[in-house]
Scaffold this motif. Structure first.
Motif, short mmCIF file in Angstrom:
data_model
loop_
_atom_site.label_atom_id
_atom_site.label_comp_id
_atom_site.label_asym_id
_atom_site.label_seq_id
_atom_site.Cartn_x
_atom_site.Cartn_y
_atom_site.Cartn_z
N LEU A 143 0.86 -1.18 0.00
CA LEU A 143 0.00 0.00 0.00
C LEU A 143 0.90 1.23 0.00
CD1 LEU A 143 -2.94 1.06 0.20
CD2 LEU A 143 -2.60 1.16 2.68
N ASP A 144 0.86 1.98 -1.09
CA ASP A 144 1.68 3.18 -1.24
C ASP A 144 0.77 4.40 -1.18
OD1 ASP A 144 3.82 4.80 -1.61
OD2 ASP A 144 4.17 4.28 -3.71
N SER A 145 1.14 5.40 -0.39
CA SER A 145 0.29 6.58 -0.24
C SER A 145 1.15 7.81 0.01
CB SER A 145 -0.69 6.39 0.93
OG SER A 145 0.00 6.21 2.14
N GLY A 146 0.61 8.96 -0.34
CA GLY A 146 1.32 10.21 -0.14
C GLY A 146 0.38 11.40 -0.20
N LEU A 147 0.83 12.52 0.34
CA LEU A 147 0.07 13.78 0.34
C LEU A 147 0.95 14.89 -0.22
CD1 LEU A 147 -1.63 13.58 3.86
CD2 LEU A 147 -2.76 13.24 1.64
#
Length: 220
Positions: A143-147
């Motif tokens: 699970l890859d996530s960023g803001l």
């Protein structure tokens, strides 16, 4: 015939031929690789040959990818390697569902890594350490996530855009005993920004680490 130490100190001289094709969906590569050995104490594996076929397809809801590779490894009969010749096949189909917004992204991904071996020349001293045929199947979830954060700022009367991009990456791979599988072309990768967000901490196809880990970068 170079006089530079970086060249003259090499004990294995690479001989290689390869051909590659890249299309909209499929990418194909064929490789033949061997070495002329100057130091009789060092005999690296040769790829005679190696075939790679990768494909990717995008849909409205996600992305499907598959990585396939078939390699014939051979070493010099005088080497001290436990496995002197063998064939490795690997395939890694995966599906990811990227969710992107102007303020960030979230990409869940699931896949299955399968590798099989057919070893036909095992040194008698290592006959109990390896199986002539063996395989490994490992599910992989990540699970890859960023803001994305931006703001206008000024320093000494000059205007700048300050950005902050925190990123969070989670990967889960169950443990599996791989001690009876040979090591043809695999080593532990160096720790850097690229490997920090990689599923597998090994280069090559002979080892896949078990993982239940979280990588976090607060920004840049």
């Amino acid at each position: 015939l170079s006089t530079h130490i970086i060249t003259t100190s090499k004990v294995n001289l690479l001989q290689q031929a390869n051909i590659n094709y890249s299309g909209n969906v499929w990418q194909f590569g064929a490789l033949a690789q061997k070495y002329q050995t100057l130091d009789k104490a060092s005999y690296p594996y040769q790829r005679m040959p190696q075939f790679t076929l990768n494909g990717s397809q995008e849909w409205d809801w996600g992305v499907g990818r598959i990585q396939n590779q078939l390699t014939r490894f051979e070493s010099d009969p005088n080497s001290t390697l436990g496995v002197k010749a063998g064939t490795r096949f690997s395939t890694y189909p995966s599906i990811s569902m990227p969710i992107t917004r102007p303020y960030g992204y979230l990409t869940p991904k699931v896949g299955v890594n399968y590798t099989s071996y057919n070893l036909d020349n095992i040194d008698p001293l290592y006959s109990s350490a390896y199986d002539k045929t063996a395989d490994r199947t490992l599910p992989i979830f990540s699970l890859d996530s960023g803001l994305f954060f931006e703001r206008d700022t000024s320093i000494v009367s000059r205007s700048y855009t300050q950005t902050l991009e925190p990123r969070l990456f989670y990967v889960y791979i169950p443990y599996q005993d791989q001690s009876r599988l040979p090591v043809f072309d695999t080593g532990l990768a160096d720790l850097n920004m690229g490997t920090l967000f990689a599923e597998n901490q090994y280069t090559g196809g002979d080892r896949v680490n078990n993982a239940n880990q979280l990588s976090i970068v607060t920004g840049k």
